[in-house]
Design a protein around this motif. Structure first.
Motif, PDB file in Angstrom:
ATOM      1  N   ALA A 318       0.746  -1.082   0.139  1.00 20.84           N
ATOM      2  CA  ALA A 318       0.003  -0.060  -0.081  1.00 20.84           C
ATOM      3  C   ALA A 318       0.650   1.336   0.068  1.00 20.84           C
ATOM      4  N   VAL A 319       2.143   1.149   0.685  1.00 17.15           N
ATOM      5  CA  VAL A 319       2.645   2.462   0.619  1.00 17.15           C
ATOM      6  C   VAL A 319       3.581   2.609  -0.722  1.00 17.15           C
ATOM      7  N   GLY A 320       3.869   1.660  -1.372  1.00 18.54           N
ATOM      8  CA  GLY A 320       4.380   1.662  -2.511  1.00 18.54           C
ATOM      9  C   GLY A 320       3.658   2.244  -3.518  1.00 18.54           C
ATOM     10  N   ASN A 321       4.235   2.589  -4.879  1.00 12.92           N
ATOM     11  CA  ASN A 321       3.361   3.327  -5.910  1.00 12.92           C
ATOM     12  C   ASN A 321       3.838   2.717  -7.028  1.00 12.92           C
ATOM     13  N   SER A 322       3.162   3.024  -8.180  1.00 12.49           N
ATOM     14  CA  SER A 322       3.472   2.326  -9.647  1.00 12.49           C
ATOM     15  C   SER A 322       5.001   2.551 -10.007  1.00 12.49           C
ATOM     16  N   ALA A 323       5.752   3.309  -9.474  1.00 17.23           N
ATOM     17  CA  ALA A 323       7.137   3.130  -9.675  1.00 17.23           C
ATOM     18  C   ALA A 323       7.864   1.954  -8.958  1.00 17.23           C
ATOM     19  N   THR A 324       7.351   1.404  -8.028  1.00 17.94           N
ATOM     20  CA  THR A 324       7.973   0.182  -7.414  1.00 17.94           C
ATOM     21  C   THR A 324       7.318  -1.191  -7.985  1.00 17.94           C
ATOM     22  N   TRP A 325       6.416  -1.019  -8.903  1.00 11.50           N
ATOM     23  CA  TRP A 325       5.803  -2.284  -9.864  1.00 11.50           C
ATOM     24  C   TRP A 325       6.521  -2.357 -11.010  1.00 11.50           C
ATOM     25  N   ASP A 326       7.148  -3.599 -11.320  1.00 16.33           N
ATOM     26  CA  ASP A 326       7.433  -3.925 -12.647  1.00 16.33           C
ATOM     27  C   ASP A 326       6.809  -5.126 -13.066  1.00 16.33           C
ATOM     28  N   PRO A 327       5.543  -5.105 -13.790  1.00 15.22           N
ATOM     29  CA  PRO A 327       4.797  -6.621 -13.746  1.00 15.22           C
ATOM     30  C   PRO A 327       5.610  -7.409 -14.779  1.00 15.22           C
ATOM     31  N   ARG A 493      15.922 -11.337  -5.811  1.00 15.06           N
ATOM     32  CA  ARG A 493      15.226  -9.842  -6.046  1.00 15.06           C
ATOM     33  C   ARG A 493      14.651  -9.214  -4.496  1.00 15.06           C
ATOM     34  N   LEU A 494      13.977 -10.082  -3.830  1.00 16.25           N
ATOM     35  CA  LEU A 494      13.697  -9.517  -2.546  1.00 16.25           C
ATOM     36  C   LEU A 494      15.018  -9.283  -1.624  1.00 16.25           C
ATOM     37  N   TRP A 495      15.922 -10.105  -1.560  1.00  7.75           N
ATOM     38  CA  TRP A 495      16.990  -9.829  -0.705  1.00  7.75           C
ATOM     39  C   TRP A 495      17.621  -8.484  -1.182  1.00  7.75           C
ATOM     40  N   THR A 496      17.956  -8.428  -2.479  1.00  4.13           N
ATOM     41  CA  THR A 496      18.420  -7.252  -2.935  1.00  4.13           C
ATOM     42  C   THR A 496      17.793  -5.822  -2.558  1.00  4.13           C
ATOM     43  N   ALA A 505       9.600  -1.695  -2.897  1.00  9.56           N
ATOM     44  CA  ALA A 505       9.993  -2.373  -3.883  1.00  9.56           C
ATOM     45  C   ALA A 505      10.100  -3.671  -3.787  1.00  9.56           C
ATOM     46  N   ALA A 506      10.668  -4.193  -2.597  1.00 12.44           N
ATOM     47  CA  ALA A 506      10.699  -5.666  -2.210  1.00 12.44           C
ATOM     48  C   ALA A 506       9.379  -6.382  -2.018  1.00 12.44           C
ATOM     49  N   ALA A 507       8.468  -5.606  -1.585  1.00 13.23           N
ATOM     50  CA  ALA A 507       7.229  -6.054  -1.252  1.00 13.23           C
ATOM     51  C   ALA A 507       6.408  -7.031  -2.313  1.00 13.23           C
ATOM     52  N   PRO A 508       6.336  -6.574  -3.675  1.00 13.00           N
ATOM     53  CA  PRO A 508       5.804  -7.366  -4.699  1.00 13.00           C
ATOM     54  C   PRO A 508       6.508  -8.773  -4.830  1.00 13.00           C
ATOM     55  N   TYR A 509       7.713  -9.001  -4.808  1.00  9.37           N
ATOM     56  CA  TYR A 509       8.483 -10.030  -5.148  1.00  9.37           C
ATOM     57  C   TYR A 509       8.306 -10.951  -3.712  1.00  9.37           C
ATOM     58  N   ALA A 510       8.197 -10.289  -2.554  1.00  6.34           N
ATOM     59  CA  ALA A 510       7.924 -11.052  -1.461  1.00  6.34           C
ATOM     60  C   ALA A 510       6.472 -11.601  -1.332  1.00  6.34           C
ATOM     61  N   ALA A 511       5.506 -10.827  -1.899  1.00 11.74           N
ATOM     62  CA  ALA A 511       4.238 -11.468  -2.014  1.00 11.74           C
ATOM     63  C   ALA A 511       3.964 -12.380  -3.052  1.00 11.74           C
TER      64      ALA A 511
END
Length: 529
Positions: A318-327, A493-496, A505-511
């Motif tokens: 929720a804190v992230g925005n479109s810049a943190t997502w790379d589908p 990617r999550l660790w990086t 930015a890590a949250a999408p990969y963790a999810a």
């Protein structure tokens, strides 16, 4: 009867229904057939490769230098910390795993099918994600307490799953006899049910202890020094690999002693039912006034083990925005993760099958040596296993260096015990008398294995493969070092992103990692409902 008369034969089918038989294994003098012994020896040599690397590295500067490292006061502190952490986590996992297994399998717990699935979902949560989630909610939760909490909540399914399988495979006749003699539910559980669960619980406890010994992510985030963190620090601090190799040897010795102790607690008796007919399903025990506490217990465990990390990830998403997502990048990384994990699970299961069958059906030094060899690499940190494979690849198989097969081999070395334990438990649950009948009809050992042993144990072997698939997806240190150039997995990617403080930015990969790992975890839980 004279001394020359043949010994009377005993009809296995004449044994009382539901009574355990000591025929779960072959007699001590029976050697495993070559069709099992040769591939099991190959698996053992494969698992022992890191030990060859450690022997070379730890003795590079002479035995005296290696002994000085082992005998150092710092090493004793790391040993005490690792053993204490493992003891606390194993005890907590036994409490959680056995209690939840009994509640979901043998009692009239409302929603037992759903609870049995929910309590397996922590398998999908990597230890470093769990540690990150708790640190985000409670920044002061560092050190021993935080490490023990995070590791317990992600590893108790290693006990829950085999204990659940044992409960479902055990005939309830002995428990019914105990209750008919006036023993209450608690006394029946302690004196009848619990002894039958000992092999499954002990096997799960070994996996938990080895998981704790080899964990790097949780203890690093919690800033708690154990052997794995000490080895990693030693590798990073100097180009000299000797101190780190000497510390890794201590971990191997701890693993061997742990597996040997578990083998002694397992005993010689088998646990397969050999009576005629099929076992009746157990009648669920009414909970009565304990219904509300049982539901509260299941709810509390699920909340802290599953909802807390998911809630934390939800916050960062929720804190992230479109810049943190790379589908597109997320999908590509997820596909790579699935492919690598599937290859690792397939190779690991293939190597584990002959070792697990020998461990279940044979006794003696050969069987014990093969089983203990399979466990050798599991207690080693992923970075140690990775460096050992790099060492052998550069010297003897250079085309494999920085290629995908080397990473798959690392997964097999690290997680061979997961598949071996599942295979052994599955074979122990199948009646050995069926194999004896097949051999008496002239079937070769290979046909007996293919037509009797493997089909009977297939559900347990498949469960072990699914569990191996999950842990391969979550593996971090070996993947960081051995992945081919330009390849990323969800874990790396999550660790990086986490290492640079980019939690959103890590949250999408963790999810995505949790979501993908939750699918086989769900199937494991549903398989036992």
């Amino acid at each position: 009867m004279s001394a020359t008369d043949p010994a009377p034969r005993t009809d296995p089918a004449a044994r009382p229904t539901g009574v355990s038989t000591p025929a779960g294994r072959q007699r001590a003098g029976a050697r495993p057939p070559a069709v099992l012994l040769i591939p099991a020896a190959v698996a053992a040599v494969f698992a022992l490769l890191p030990l060859g690397y450690l022997a070379v590295r730890s003795l590079e500067r002479g035995p005296a230098f290696a002994w000085d490292v082992v005998a150092d006061e710092r090493t004793a502190q790391l040993l005490g910390r690792s053993l204490t952490l493992a003891a606390v986590v194993v005890t907590a996992c036994l409490l959680l795993g056995v209690s939840l297994a009994w509640l979901t399998v043998r009692t009239a717990l409302p929603g037992a099918r759903a609870w049995s699935v929910l309590v397996t979902l922590p398998l999908a949560v990597p230890s470093y994600v769990a540690a990150f989630a708790w640190l985000s909610a409670f920044p002061d939760l560092v050190g021993f307490t935080g490490s023990a909490l995070a590791l317990t909540l992600v590893s108790f399914p290693y006990v829950y799953l085999p204990v659940t399988a044992a409960l479902r495979g055990t005939d309830p006749a002995q428990e019914e006899v105990s209750r008919s003699l006036g023993h209450g539910p608690l006394k029946t559980f302690l004196r009848v049910t619990l002894p039958q669960l000992r092999p499954a619980a002990a096997g799960g406890s070994v996996l938990v202890a080895l998981y704790v010994f080899s964990d790097f992510g949780a203890v690093s985030l919690m800033r708690y020094d154990t052997f794995t963190r000490g080895i990693y620090t030693s590798y990073r601090a100097s180009f000299d690999r000797t101190p780190a190799a000497a510390l890794s040897v201590v971990l191997v010795v701890m693993t061997v002693l742990l597996v040997a102790a578990e083998a002694r607690t397992r005993g010689r008796a088998g646990h397969a039912r050999t009576g005629a007919g099929t076992a009746r399903p157990a009648v669920p025990a009414p909970l009565g006034r304990w219904r509300a506490p049982a539901l509260a217990w299941c709810t509390a465990v699920t909340a802290v083990a599953v909802l807390t990390p998911l809630g934390t990830l939800g916050y960062w998403l929720a804190v992230g925005n479109s810049a943190t997502w790379d589908p597109a990048g997320l999908l590509d990384t997820a596909g790579t993760t699935l492919g690598v994990a599937a290859a690792g699970a397939a190779l690991t299961t293939l190597l584990a099958l002959p070792v697990g069958v020998i461990a279940a059906r044979h006794r003696g030094r050969t069987a014990q040596l093969l089983e203990q060899s399979a466990y050798a690499g599991h207690a080693l940190p992923g970075i140690t296993v990775a460096l050992s494979l790099v060492f052998f690849a550069v010297r003897y198989a250079e085309p494999l260096y920085q290629e995908l097969p080397l990473l798959v081999c690392a997964y097999a070395v690290l997680f061979l015990p997961v598949a071996v334990g599942a295979t052994r438990a599955a074979v122990l649950q199948s009646p050995p008398v069926l194999e004896e009948v097949a051999r008496s009809l002239g079937r070769s050992p290979l046909r007996v294995l293919r037509e009797v042993t493997v089909p009977l144990a297939a559900p347990g072997v498949a469960a072990g493969a699914a569990l191996t698939f999950v842990v391969c997806m979550k593996e971090l240190p070996a993947t960081l070092l051995l992945r081919p150039t330009g390849m990323d997995t969800l874990a790396t990617r999550l660790w990086t992103e986490t290492g640079t403080g980019s939690f959103a930015a890590a949250a999408p990969y963790a999810a995505a990692l949790i979501l993908l790992a939750a699918v086989p975890s769900y199937l494991l839980g549903r398989h036992r409902t």
